[in-house]
Write a protein that holds these residues in place. Structure first.
Motif, PDB file in Angstrom:
ATOM      1  N   VAL A 180      14.716   6.059  -3.851  1.00 41.19           N
ATOM      2  CA  VAL A 180      13.259   6.123  -3.950  1.00 41.19           C
ATOM      3  C   VAL A 180      12.681   5.371  -2.755  1.00 41.19           C
ATOM      4  CG1 VAL A 180      11.237   5.394  -5.259  1.00 41.19           C
ATOM      5  CG2 VAL A 180      13.228   6.313  -6.460  1.00 41.19           C
ATOM      6  N   VAL A 181      12.057   6.078  -1.820  1.00 38.39           N
ATOM      7  CA  VAL A 181      11.451   5.452  -0.644  1.00 38.39           C
ATOM      8  C   VAL A 181      10.003   5.118  -0.983  1.00 38.39           C
ATOM      9  CG1 VAL A 181      10.780   5.759   1.766  1.00 38.39           C
ATOM     10  CG2 VAL A 181      12.979   6.639   0.952  1.00 38.39           C
ATOM     11  N   LEU A 182       9.743   3.807  -1.112  1.00 41.47           N
ATOM     12  CA  LEU A 182       8.418   3.323  -1.488  1.00 41.47           C
ATOM     13  C   LEU A 182       7.690   2.871  -0.230  1.00 41.47           C
ATOM     14  CD1 LEU A 182       7.653   0.811  -4.388  1.00 41.47           C
ATOM     15  CD2 LEU A 182       6.508   0.668  -2.190  1.00 41.47           C
ATOM     16  N   LEU A 183       6.548   3.483   0.060  1.00 35.32           N
ATOM     17  CA  LEU A 183       5.723   3.094   1.205  1.00 35.32           C
ATOM     18  C   LEU A 183       4.712   2.053   0.748  1.00 35.32           C
ATOM     19  CD1 LEU A 183       4.958   6.566   2.850  1.00 35.32           C
ATOM     20  CD2 LEU A 183       6.949   5.079   3.174  1.00 35.32           C
ATOM     21  N   ALA A 184       4.751   0.865   1.378  1.00 29.61           N
ATOM     22  CA  ALA A 184       3.853  -0.228   0.977  1.00 29.61           C
ATOM     23  C   ALA A 184       3.052  -0.695   2.184  1.00 29.61           C
ATOM     24  CB  ALA A 184       4.656  -1.390   0.397  1.00 29.61           C
ATOM     25  N   ALA A 185       1.726  -0.667   2.067  1.00 30.34           N
ATOM     26  CA  ALA A 185       0.845  -1.152   3.135  1.00 30.34           C
ATOM     27  C   ALA A 185       0.653  -2.656   2.965  1.00 30.34           C
ATOM     28  CB  ALA A 185      -0.491  -0.427   3.081  1.00 30.34           C
ATOM     29  N   THR A 186       1.175  -3.424   3.893  1.00 30.92           N
ATOM     30  CA  THR A 186       1.137  -4.889   3.760  1.00 30.92           C
ATOM     31  C   THR A 186      -0.046  -5.524   4.468  1.00 30.92           C
ATOM     32  OG1 THR A 186       2.591  -5.097   5.684  1.00 30.92           O
ATOM     33  CG2 THR A 186       3.639  -5.001   3.522  1.00 30.92           C
ATOM     34  N   ASP A 187      -0.827  -4.737   5.221  1.00 32.38           N
ATOM     35  CA  ASP A 187      -1.914  -5.332   5.994  1.00 32.38           C
ATOM     36  C   ASP A 187      -3.229  -5.391   5.232  1.00 32.38           C
ATOM     37  OD1 ASP A 187      -1.885  -2.560   6.122  1.00 32.38           O
ATOM     38  OD2 ASP A 187      -2.692  -2.449   8.155  1.00 32.38           O
ATOM     39  N   PHE A 188      -3.257  -4.898   3.992  1.00 30.81           N
ATOM     40  CA  PHE A 188      -4.432  -5.037   3.136  1.00 30.81           C
ATOM     41  C   PHE A 188      -3.991  -5.625   1.810  1.00 30.81           C
ATOM     42  CE2 PHE A 188      -5.577  -1.627   6.067  1.00 30.81           C
ATOM     43  CZ  PHE A 188      -6.697  -2.218   6.638  1.00 30.81           C
ATOM     44  N   PRO A 189      -4.548  -6.758   1.429  1.00 32.58           N
ATOM     45  CA  PRO A 189      -4.034  -7.484   0.264  1.00 32.58           C
ATOM     46  C   PRO A 189      -3.984  -6.660  -1.012  1.00 32.58           C
ATOM     47  CG  PRO A 189      -5.496  -8.899   1.529  1.00 32.58           C
ATOM     48  CD  PRO A 189      -5.592  -7.532   2.140  1.00 32.58           C
ATOM     49  N   THR A 190      -5.010  -5.842  -1.273  1.00 37.95           N
ATOM     50  CA  THR A 190      -5.019  -5.090  -2.531  1.00 37.95           C
ATOM     51  C   THR A 190      -3.915  -4.046  -2.557  1.00 37.95           C
ATOM     52  OG1 THR A 190      -6.685  -3.590  -1.601  1.00 37.95           O
ATOM     53  CG2 THR A 190      -7.484  -5.440  -2.938  1.00 37.95           C
TER      54      THR A 190
END
Length: 531
Positions: A373-383
């Protein structure tokens, strides 16, 4: 998210740079309002972008045929009213008298026809109008006539929708601009003129009261409906990317209103007796975990359904905004709570303790075989980072083989467009927010749709959901719409096109010198400012 740039801030000059611009003669302070928008206003044309900051700019400069009030009712705005004939297949909308554009030209039905055509190509409710439309024309300067192949009971709702892009009316000469090109001349008939000569991109945008604006005489001002009576001479938007600078400027009175203060600075602002903290949008923002339906493991509805038992909306929303329950809700379905189409259908699956041992058994029974499962996570916005972190933990506890791809939002946006398998540069799941207004009904709710490769990233295919959506469009009244929406939510909890992760509310902050600040979104009529 964030197709719309909800809370994402934007590149721009610091406040000091904006305030350091050459001084201009200005009206008295009580008639000038200084506002910190959520981001830079990168695109002025409100027809070609879904960015919320451009929508807010649009409501300054332009007007709409219909408006929406705080009870989600659609009422005439530029329109005097309408007549529906021929069993719903003919609508005639009549304009109010005296409407003018900022260049002095009268607003005509011809301007409205051209504007509707341009808007409808991009808006989901406008696209449905096009599918049903036989002919749209100006009968004369004040009457717009729609001849439909089949009834469209939601025509007024479409024209008054607050989902971006809104149906703003501009002069015919501008509305005839190709939809792939921006309209750069900001001539509307709204309550404010855009001061192009004072625009400093990335720093400052200025609006002045339009003296010839004709407000509705009837009704109560509520959201974008009712009279738009302006009590200000001038509004200045000062782009301020640095949150600490914005907070200081609000507290010392340099700024009057900060649209989206960061949650970490709210306690500081709350201690200042000259600052008011408000939650203007009752529809909030709804979090989603979006599956890729093209590839294993989430091409399997049984796998998606099994994961519903792992979702703790409380965990997601606490990670986003803290433990204060007044700032968020759990047990949230596919429509925002306390909006007309919200229901309890299927919500039981979100209630009660989370049992990961059962989830593991259900995944195995559904056919999960350990696929990555490739999970894309945006780390540059806290929410968004908070959603991704909780999602990663949830999937691992459920026994899934997770590759956690931590990156910036721009990279998420680029990669989620790939339809390649996860092992070849594709993806399996990403996390985002939509405002409640963007998912308020089946016509605009993208996380719910099943239109396959023509749909939102993830490409969910569901003929049953699409058939129900068409039933909703054909529903003659709200009671029937509610029945259909309940069926759609029940089906969504069976097919699980997207994981609903809860709802939170974004605060706004303004000086106590402002009164009658409108709800819903940043609007600049009705409010008053004392010196």
């Amino acid at each position: 998210m964030l197709r719309r740039d909800v809370l994402l801030g934007g590149a721009g000059m610091a406040l000091g740079g904006a305030l350091g611009a050459p001084a201009l003669a200005q009206p008295a302070g009580a008639r000038v309002l200084k506002f910190i928008p959520q981001s830079d206003l990168g695109i002025l044309d409100p027809h070609i972008t879904t960015a919320y900051v451009t929508r807010h700019h649009g409501f300054m400069v332009f007007d709409t045929l219909y408006g929406m009030d705080a009870q989600f009712r659609i009422t005439p705005q530029m329109a005097e009213g309408h007549v529906v004939e021929d069993d719903g297949r003919r609508w005639t909308i009549t304009l109010r008298t005296g409407l003018k554009f900022h260049d002095g030209a009268p607003v005509r039905a011809q301007d409205c026809v051209a504007s509707i055509r341009r808007w409808a190509a991009r808006h989901p409710l406008g696209q449905e109008l096009n599918a049903r439309l036989e002919e749209m024309a100006a009968a004369d300067d004040r009457r717009i006539v729609f001849r439909l192949k089949r009834p469209y009971p939601l025509l007024a709702d479409a024209l008054g929708s607050l989902v971006t892009p809104c149906c703003f009316i501009m002069p015919e000469r501008l509305a005839q601009t190709d939809g792939s090109k921006q309209v750069t001349e900001m001539v509307g008939s709204g309550p404010f003129r855009f001061k192009a000569d004072e625009r400093v991109q990335g720093s400052r945008f200025v609006y002045e009261r339009f003296a010839d604006y004709v407000a509705r005489e009837q009704g109560e001002s509520s959201w974008t409906a009712g009279p738009k009576r302006v009590n200000l001479d001038r509004v200045e938007w000062i782009v301020t990317p640095d949150a600490s600078t914005a907070a200081a400027a609000l507290q010392n009175g340099e700024m009057d209103w900060w649209e989206v203060p960061t949650s970490d600075l709210l306690p500081l602002l709350k201690r200042n007796r000259n600052v008011v903290i408000d939650m203007p949008n009752p529809t909030g923002l709804v979090g989603w975990g979006r599956f890729n339906h093209l590839h294993a493991p989430f091409d399997n509805p049984g796998v998606r359904r099994a994961l519903m038992g792992a979702v703790s909306q409380e965990d997601y929303m606490t990670a986003v905004t803290g433990t204060d329950r007044s700032l968020w809700r759990d047990h949230v379905g596919f429509f925002p709570p306390e909006t007309p189409l919200a229901s309890e259908a299927g919500l039981d699956v979100l209630k009660g303790p989370r049992d990961f041992d059962k989830v593991k058994r259900d995944l195995a029974a559904a056919g999960y075989k350990g696929e990555k499962v490739v999970l894309l996570a945006a780390t540059d916005f806290p929410t968004l980072n908070a959603l991704g972190q909780v999602g990663n933990d949830m999937l691992r506890k459920a026994g899934m083989n997770v590759e956690f791809v931590a990156t910036d939002w721009g990279s998420v946006v680029a990669r989620r467009s790939s339809r390649e398998p996860p092992e070849k540069g594709g993806w399996s799941i990403f996390f985002t927010f939509w405002t409640g207004l963007d998912v308020i009904n089946p016509g605009v709710n993208q996380p719910l749709r099943g239109n396959g490769k023509d749909g939102w990233w993830g490409w969910s295919t569901s003929p049953g959901m699409e058939a129900l959506r068409q039933r909703w469009f054909d529903a003659p009244d709200l009671a029937t719409q509610k029945v259909v929406a309940r069926e759609m939510q029940a089906l969504a909890f069976e097919e699980v096109p997207t994981l609903p992760l809860g709802q939170y509310f974004q605060a706004t902050a303004y000086r106590r010198s402002l009164g009658d600040v409108p709800k819903g979104m940043p609007l600049f009529w009705s409010l008053k400012k004392t010196a």
